[in-house]
Design a protein around this motif. Structure first.
Motif, PDB file in Angstrom:
ATOM      1  N   THR A 162      -7.615  -2.179   1.830  1.00  0.00           N
ATOM      2  CA  THR A 162      -7.114  -1.857   0.503  1.00  0.00           C
ATOM      3  C   THR A 162      -5.667  -2.302   0.422  1.00  0.00           C
ATOM      4  N   GLY A 163      -5.180  -2.459  -0.810  1.00  0.00           N
ATOM      5  CA  GLY A 163      -3.794  -2.877  -1.012  1.00  0.00           C
ATOM      6  C   GLY A 163      -3.678  -3.852  -2.160  1.00  0.00           C
ATOM      7  N   ALA A 183     -12.780  -7.300   4.629  1.00  0.00           N
ATOM      8  CA  ALA A 183     -11.377  -6.928   4.791  1.00  0.00           C
ATOM      9  C   ALA A 183     -10.508  -8.182   4.785  1.00  0.00           C
ATOM     10  N   GLN A 226      -3.537  -8.779  11.330  1.00  0.00           N
ATOM     11  CA  GLN A 226      -3.830  -7.432  10.856  1.00  0.00           C
ATOM     12  C   GLN A 226      -4.927  -7.483   9.796  1.00  0.00           C
ATOM     13  N   ARG A 227      -5.634  -6.375   9.686  1.00  0.00           N
ATOM     14  CA  ARG A 227      -6.808  -6.283   8.814  1.00  0.00           C
ATOM     15  C   ARG A 227      -6.552  -5.194   7.774  1.00  0.00           C
ATOM     16  N   PHE A 228      -6.840  -5.524   6.481  1.00  0.00           N
ATOM     17  CA  PHE A 228      -6.583  -4.586   5.396  1.00  0.00           C
ATOM     18  C   PHE A 228      -7.855  -4.395   4.572  1.00  0.00           C
ATOM     19  N   SER A 278       0.856  -1.177   0.000  1.00  0.00           N
ATOM     20  CA  SER A 278       0.000   0.000   0.000  1.00  0.00           C
ATOM     21  C   SER A 278       0.894   1.229   0.000  1.00  0.00           C
TER      22      SER A 278
END
Length: 332
Positions: free
Chosen positions: A323-324, A309, A319-321, A292
């Motif tokens: 976007t990327g 996510a 960990q939580r995303f 990102s």
């Protein structure tokens, strides 16, 4: 075939039967010179189209399919879906089908338009990446939709549309497709297609959404090389054993499934899609790097949460995303 249609479109219509046609016959059918036909064939090859030429036999497009046709697509839609269609068009060339629909005024709530193009001069994937699509060798479909109010979990809409695309492909007999977060259709680690969602919304009001679906049908060697040079390996329907794919039927199935899915999304959000998405997750358990603007994170993919996510197990914890960009690689 109409003289108002671009000459390359008329030539492709004649070659869509997969048989050889001489330059003389093509010229006579189109009312142009043989030199004009030669120039058209050269132009189609530059666009990535696989056109065979054999002395004394002429030209042919192997594994050809019919050009996309709005009447054929609409005729295959269930009546309840067709009644919600405001306008459907299939054109030869444009800059971007998504941009064309984004420029249109919104229609009534829960109605839709669709637009396809055989050639896009500015076809895009996520983050404005170039989308390679040879004429008659891919599906470049955009659909518009007007939500009365944007659903609260709108960030997961591309994942839901991925499930809709998966349902449609299953219905037309295309096996082995998986989903890569957040918006790719995959086959054995290679990219078969992608989804691009673009939004025009008003605060606390209607939301006009354009959904772009790109699908590789018959790419040809040159387009495969171009895509690999961009850092992606591509799959197509021909490689999955689908000979002479009926692109009109596939587009109709994609539209039908997406309209049903958008209704479902308005009622219940992403929760109605999460289980199917997880079952088709191409990243589950794999070592990945997610990039990102803030940097890169390495870990193991642990699926998605209820909001869509991506969950990644890292050395610092889960960990939580939202976007990327994700790539699969070994963790050191």
């Amino acid at each position: 075939m109409s003289e108002r249609e671009p000459l390359p479109q008329r030539v492709c219509q004649l070659l869509s039967d997969g048989q050889f046609h001489s330059g003389t016959a093509l010229a006579a059918s189109c009312g142009v010179s043989r030199n004009a036909i030669w120039k058209v064939i050269a132009g189609l090859r530059q666009l990535g189209m696989n056109v065979h030429a054999v002395a004394n036999r002429g030209y042919r497009i192997p594994n050809a399919s019919e050009l996309l046709n709005a009447k054929q697509i609409t005729a295959q839609l269930p009546q309840a879906v067709a009644l919600r269609l405001r306008e459907g068009r299939c054109i030869w060339r444009t800059s971007s089908t998504n941009l064309d629909l984004l420029a249109r005024p919104a229609g009534p709530v829960s109605s839709f338009d669709f637009l396809t193009a055989e050639c896009q001069t500015k076809g895009r994937g996520r983050r404005a990446r170039t989308w390679y699509a040879p004429p008659c060798g891919a599906i470049c479909l955009s659909m518009s939709w007007n939500f009365a109010v944007l659903p609260p979990d709108a960030g997961a809409l591309s994942l839901a549309v991925g499930v809709c695309a998966l349902r449609a492909l299953n219905n037309v007999g295309v096996p082995g497709v998986s989903l890569k977060w957040p918006n790719d259709l995959m086959v054995n680690g290679d990219k078969l297609g992608g989804i691009l969602i673009e939004l025009r919304a008003e605060a606390s009001g209607p939301a006009y959404v354009v959904i772009g679906v790109g699908l590789n049908v018959v790419l040809g060697d040159e387009v495969h090389r171009q895509i690999e040079a961009s850092g992606t390996r591509a799959a197509d329907l021909l490689g999955l054993g689908v000979q002479r794919a009926d692109r009109n039927a596939i587009v109709s199935a994609l539209i039908d499934s997406t309209v049903a899915g958008l209704d479902q999304y308005e009622r219940a959000g992403f929760s109605g899609f999460a289980a199917e998405w997880r079952a088709a997750d191409a990243l589950a358990g794999k070592a990945i790097v997610i990039s990102s603007p803030n940097g890169s994170v390495t870990g193991h993919a642990r699926g998605i949460d209820i909001d869509g996510a991506l969950c990644v197990q890292t050395r610092e914890g889960l960990q939580r995303f939202v976007t990327g960009d994700v790539s699969v690689r070994a963790v050191t």
